[in-house]
Design a protein around this motif. Structure first.
Motif, PDB file in Angstrom:
ATOM      1  N   GLY A 146     -15.730 -47.146   0.915  1.00 23.56           N
ATOM      2  CA  GLY A 146     -14.441 -46.470   0.862  1.00 23.56           C
ATOM      3  C   GLY A 146     -14.354 -45.303   1.825  1.00 23.56           C
ATOM      4  O   GLY A 146     -13.320 -45.087   2.470  1.00 23.56           O
ATOM      5  N   ALA A 147     -15.445 -44.548   1.935  1.00 25.44           N
ATOM      6  CA  ALA A 147     -15.449 -43.407   2.860  1.00 25.44           C
ATOM      7  C   ALA A 147     -15.323 -43.876   4.305  1.00 25.44           C
ATOM      8  O   ALA A 147     -14.611 -43.257   5.112  1.00 25.44           O
ATOM      9  N   LEU A 148     -15.995 -44.976   4.651  1.00 26.03           N
ATOM     10  CA  LEU A 148     -15.904 -45.493   6.018  1.00 26.03           C
ATOM     11  C   LEU A 148     -14.520 -46.070   6.307  1.00 26.03           C
ATOM     12  O   LEU A 148     -14.116 -46.164   7.466  1.00 26.03           O
ATOM     13  N   ALA A 149     -13.784 -46.440   5.266  1.00 25.22           N
ATOM     14  CA  ALA A 149     -12.441 -46.970   5.470  1.00 25.22           C
ATOM     15  C   ALA A 149     -11.512 -45.931   6.094  1.00 25.22           C
ATOM     16  O   ALA A 149     -10.533 -46.289   6.748  1.00 25.22           O
ATOM     17  N   VAL A 150     -11.819 -44.655   5.902  1.00 23.37           N
ATOM     18  CA  VAL A 150     -10.969 -43.593   6.469  1.00 23.37           C
ATOM     19  C   VAL A 150     -11.034 -43.608   7.999  1.00 23.37           C
ATOM     20  O   VAL A 150     -10.002 -43.762   8.663  1.00 23.37           O
ATOM     21  N   PRO A 151     -12.231 -43.468   8.612  1.00 21.05           N
ATOM     22  CA  PRO A 151     -12.258 -43.525  10.080  1.00 21.05           C
ATOM     23  C   PRO A 151     -11.891 -44.893  10.640  1.00 21.05           C
ATOM     24  O   PRO A 151     -11.336 -44.981  11.742  1.00 21.05           O
ATOM     25  N   LEU A 171     -14.199 -35.944  -2.069  1.00 19.41           N
ATOM     26  CA  LEU A 171     -12.811 -35.966  -1.619  1.00 19.41           C
ATOM     27  C   LEU A 171     -12.531 -34.811  -0.660  1.00 19.41           C
ATOM     28  O   LEU A 171     -11.845 -34.982   0.353  1.00 19.41           O
ATOM     29  N   ASP A 172     -13.073 -33.631  -0.987  1.00 25.02           N
ATOM     30  CA  ASP A 172     -12.880 -32.473  -0.102  1.00 25.02           C
ATOM     31  C   ASP A 172     -13.518 -32.729   1.258  1.00 25.02           C
ATOM     32  O   ASP A 172     -12.969 -32.331   2.300  1.00 25.02           O
ATOM     33  N   GLU A 173     -14.678 -33.372   1.271  1.00 26.27           N
ATOM     34  CA  GLU A 173     -15.340 -33.691   2.536  1.00 26.27           C
ATOM     35  C   GLU A 173     -14.485 -34.658   3.360  1.00 26.27           C
ATOM     36  O   GLU A 173     -14.381 -34.513   4.588  1.00 26.27           O
ATOM     37  N   LEU A 174     -13.882 -35.630   2.700  1.00 25.84           N
ATOM     38  CA  LEU A 174     -13.036 -36.590   3.409  1.00 25.84           C
ATOM     39  C   LEU A 174     -11.781 -35.919   3.956  1.00 25.84           C
ATOM     40  O   LEU A 174     -11.312 -36.256   5.047  1.00 25.84           O
ATOM     41  N   LEU A 175     -11.243 -34.964   3.220  1.00 24.73           N
ATOM     42  CA  LEU A 175     -10.099 -34.201   3.729  1.00 24.73           C
ATOM     43  C   LEU A 175     -10.477 -33.420   4.981  1.00 24.73           C
ATOM     44  O   LEU A 175      -9.676 -33.273   5.905  1.00 24.73           O
ATOM     45  N   VAL A 294     -37.093 -47.264   4.808  1.00 20.26           N
ATOM     46  CA  VAL A 294     -38.249 -47.478   3.935  1.00 20.26           C
ATOM     47  C   VAL A 294     -38.961 -48.740   4.409  1.00 20.26           C
ATOM     48  O   VAL A 294     -38.327 -49.657   4.932  1.00 20.26           O
ATOM     49  N   PRO A 295     -40.278 -48.823   4.235  1.00 20.89           N
ATOM     50  CA  PRO A 295     -40.997 -50.032   4.655  1.00 20.89           C
ATOM     51  C   PRO A 295     -40.763 -51.187   3.681  1.00 20.89           C
ATOM     52  O   PRO A 295     -40.489 -50.984   2.490  1.00 20.89           O
ATOM     53  N   LEU A 296     -40.878 -52.401   4.190  1.00 21.98           N
ATOM     54  CA  LEU A 296     -40.693 -53.590   3.371  1.00 21.98           C
ATOM     55  C   LEU A 296     -41.677 -53.622   2.202  1.00 21.98           C
ATOM     56  O   LEU A 296     -41.346 -54.117   1.115  1.00 21.98           O
ATOM     57  N   ALA A 297     -42.863 -53.068   2.397  1.00 19.72           N
ATOM     58  CA  ALA A 297     -43.864 -53.060   1.329  1.00 19.72           C
ATOM     59  C   ALA A 297     -43.374 -52.307   0.096  1.00 19.72           C
ATOM     60  O   ALA A 297     -43.839 -52.560  -1.022  1.00 19.72           O
ATOM     61  N   ASP A 298     -42.413 -51.392   0.286  1.00 19.07           N
ATOM     62  CA  ASP A 298     -41.903 -50.590  -0.831  1.00 19.07           C
ATOM     63  C   ASP A 298     -40.572 -51.105  -1.361  1.00 19.07           C
ATOM     64  O   ASP A 298     -39.786 -50.360  -1.938  1.00 19.07           O
ATOM     65  N   ILE A 299     -40.301 -52.389  -1.187  1.00 14.24           N
ATOM     66  CA  ILE A 299     -38.995 -52.942  -1.544  1.00 14.24           C
ATOM     67  C   ILE A 299     -38.676 -52.763  -3.028  1.00 14.24           C
ATOM     68  O   ILE A 299     -37.519 -52.499  -3.390  1.00 14.24           O
ATOM     69  N   ALA A 300     -39.647 -52.895  -3.902  1.00 11.82           N
ATOM     70  CA  ALA A 300     -39.367 -52.787  -5.338  1.00 11.82           C
ATOM     71  C   ALA A 300     -38.854 -51.394  -5.691  1.00 11.82           C
ATOM     72  O   ALA A 300     -37.885 -51.245  -6.448  1.00 11.82           O
ATOM     73  N   GLU A 301     -39.501 -50.357  -5.135  1.00 11.52           N
ATOM     74  CA  GLU A 301     -39.047 -48.987  -5.402  1.00 11.52           C
ATOM     75  C   GLU A 301     -37.719 -48.706  -4.710  1.00 11.52           C
ATOM     76  O   GLU A 301     -36.834 -48.060  -5.275  1.00 11.52           O
ATOM     77  N   ALA A 302     -37.578 -49.191  -3.486  1.00  8.68           N
ATOM     78  CA  ALA A 302     -36.338 -48.951  -2.739  1.00  8.68           C
ATOM     79  C   ALA A 302     -35.141 -49.600  -3.412  1.00  8.68           C
ATOM     80  O   ALA A 302     -34.024 -49.086  -3.350  1.00  8.68           O
ATOM     81  N   TRP A 303     -35.372 -50.719  -4.076  1.00  7.79           N
ATOM     82  CA  TRP A 303     -34.285 -51.498  -4.696  1.00  7.79           C
ATOM     83  C   TRP A 303     -33.530 -50.670  -5.734  1.00  7.79           C
ATOM     84  O   TRP A 303     -32.318 -50.815  -5.890  1.00  7.79           O
ATOM     85  N   THR A 304     -34.228 -49.816  -6.464  1.00  2.00           N
ATOM     86  CA  THR A 304     -33.603 -49.059  -7.549  1.00  2.00           C
ATOM     87  C   THR A 304     -33.196 -47.647  -7.127  1.00  2.00           C
ATOM     88  O   THR A 304     -32.680 -46.886  -7.938  1.00  2.00           O
ATOM     89  N   HIS A 305     -33.397 -47.298  -5.864  1.00  3.87           N
ATOM     90  CA  HIS A 305     -33.030 -45.966  -5.383  1.00  3.87           C
ATOM     91  C   HIS A 305     -31.511 -45.808  -5.349  1.00  3.87           C
ATOM     92  O   HIS A 305     -30.792 -46.713  -4.926  1.00  3.87           O
ATOM     93  N   GLN A 306     -31.026 -44.658  -5.787  1.00 10.85           N
ATOM     94  CA  GLN A 306     -29.596 -44.347  -5.723  1.00 10.85           C
ATOM     95  C   GLN A 306     -29.319 -43.559  -4.448  1.00 10.85           C
ATOM     96  O   GLN A 306     -29.731 -42.411  -4.314  1.00 10.85           O
ATOM     97  N   ASP A 307     -28.639 -44.180  -3.511  1.00  7.03           N
ATOM     98  CA  ASP A 307     -28.353 -43.513  -2.245  1.00  7.03           C
ATOM     99  C   ASP A 307     -27.422 -42.322  -2.457  1.00  7.03           C
ATOM    100  O   ASP A 307     -26.497 -42.370  -3.272  1.00  7.03           O
ATOM    101  N   ALA A 308     -27.660 -41.265  -1.687  1.00 10.98           N
ATOM    102  CA  ALA A 308     -26.785 -40.103  -1.699  1.00 10.98           C
ATOM    103  C   ALA A 308     -25.500 -40.439  -0.940  1.00 10.98           C
ATOM    104  O   ALA A 308     -25.467 -41.398  -0.156  1.00 10.98           O
ATOM    105  N   PRO A 309     -24.421 -39.696  -1.166  1.00  5.41           N
ATOM    106  CA  PRO A 309     -23.179 -39.930  -0.399  1.00  5.41           C
ATOM    107  C   PRO A 309     -23.445 -39.888   1.101  1.00  5.41           C
ATOM    108  O   PRO A 309     -24.133 -38.994   1.602  1.00  5.41           O
ATOM    109  N   GLY A 310     -22.934 -40.863   1.806  1.00  2.00           N
ATOM    110  CA  GLY A 310     -23.124 -40.916   3.258  1.00  2.00           C
ATOM    111  C   GLY A 310     -24.471 -41.435   3.705  1.00  2.00           C
ATOM    112  O   GLY A 310     -24.818 -41.345   4.878  1.00  2.00           O
ATOM    113  N   GLU A 311     -25.222 -42.032   2.776  1.00  2.88           N
ATOM    114  CA  GLU A 311     -26.571 -42.519   3.078  1.00  2.88           C
ATOM    115  C   GLU A 311     -26.714 -43.968   2.623  1.00  2.88           C
ATOM    116  O   GLU A 311     -26.059 -44.403   1.671  1.00  2.88           O
ATOM    117  N   ARG A 312     -27.539 -44.717   3.320  1.00  3.14           N
ATOM    118  CA  ARG A 312     -27.857 -46.079   2.894  1.00  3.14           C
ATOM    119  C   ARG A 312     -29.321 -46.361   3.157  1.00  3.14           C
ATOM    120  O   ARG A 312     -29.846 -46.112   4.240  1.00  3.14           O
TER     121      ARG A 312
END
Length: 317
Positions: A146-151, A171-175, A294-312
């Motif tokens: 949704g955030a990328l939909a703005v630009p 929302l303030d950041e997007l404004l 993250v390295p592929l070896a850490d896929i199990a831990e990476a899978w459950t990580h909650q990305d911060a806003p603006g991060e993937r």
């Protein structure tokens, strides 16, 4: 037989784990490429849950819907769309499905950004072509897509962009970075409806990442407050973050030029979409997300990580 490391889903709803699988072999019309970066997107997790309409019928399988690869000639390319096995060191592809990367493009940034940006890019090209000066409401703008939909909307000529979501800070950041108005989704339905009526009554396009109750409230408020009911409003359903269903009052369709459509896998011909333009925009930073490698070896831990806003999170095989 030679083997490679890959992420492997053995049970629906459980994180994949790193495993050794047979290395793919080239065959006529297909080539083996080295995988450089793969984004852990919401759709990737959704497919691996077994509840997505694109989920495979058989287990185990290698997840991953897209990625950046190095071809045999050394060039870098983005692959996606028809692929569902990119979380591996090497994969077999159809060369016709590749999109070359501009020189100097960062593989991790491309892997992080193309899929989230693709939703609005496709919707505004193929589901409701945006004309210069039209106004766009992004319902669910505080998420990555949704955030990328703005630009993206700005890049394609939107004259006014309105954002709606629950995260007031976001929302303030997007404004501050391109949106013209913001609507906070609160626990007060009357106050929220009043904001939709005041800010979005005459909007041309709605990119809806939420569905569910927020869509019901917003749709009724906007259509009811619309000054020119005969002016078309294209409501494009992209995601179901708030729920899979809505109760749609048929009177809203009869009393206005409301047009509801969907945009997702299987609903559009990607061959008719300017995908090289999307790649160029991501590579230039016009619409990009910060990668978290993250390295592929850490896929199990990476899978459950909650990305911060603006991060993937991006897996590097």
């Amino acid at each position: 037989m030679a083997q490679i490391t890959a992420a492997l889903v053995e049970h629906f709803g459980e994180p994949p784990h790193a495993a050794r699988i047979p290395e793919p072999e080239p065959r006529p019309g297909r080539e083996v490429v080295e995988v450089l970066a793969v984004g852990l997107h919401h759709i990737t997790r959704g497919i691996a849950s077994g509840r997505h309409y694109a989920s495979p019928k058989e287990l185990p399988f290698v997840p991953g819907v897209d990625g950046v690869v190095r071809r045999a000639d050394g060039t870098l390319a983005y692959v996606g769309g028809t692929h569902n096995n990119t979380l591996a060191e090497r994969i077999l592809i159809d060369p016709r499905d590749t999109l070359p990367l501009p020189v100097g493009a960062d593989p991790a940034t491309v892997a992080a950004s193309v899929n989230p940006a693709l939703s609005s890019w496709v919707a505004l090209h193929a589901r409701t072509p945006l004309r210069p000066g039209m106004s766009v409401l992004v319902l669910g703008a505080t998420g990555a897509s949704g955030a990328l939909a703005v630009p993206v909307a700005r890049h394609l000529g939107a004259g006014r962009v309105i954002v709606a979501g629950r995260n007031r800070t976001r929302l303030d950041e997007l404004l501050a970075t391109g949106a013209d108005a913001a609507i906070a989704l609160t626990d007060d339905p009357d106050a929220t409806a009043a904001r939709f009526a005041a800010e979005a009554a005459d909007v041309d396009v709605v990119l809806d990442y939420l569905w569910g109750a927020p869509t019901e409230l917003a749709m009724r408020a906007i259509v009811t407050a619309r000054r020119d009911r005969e002016r078309p409003i294209d409501w494009v359903h992209i995601g179901s973050v708030a729920g899979p269903d809505i109760a749609l009052d048929g009177a809203l369709l009869r009393a206005s030029a409301l047009r509801v459509s969907g945009s997702g896998l299987g609903s559009v011909d990607l061959g008719a979409v300017d995908l090289p333009g999307l790649i160029a925009g991501v590579a230039s930073g016009a619409f990009a997300i910060r990668p978290r490698p993250v390295p592929l070896a850490d896929i199990a831990e990476a899978w459950t990580h909650q990305d911060a806003p603006g991060e993937r999170t991006v897996v590097i095989p």
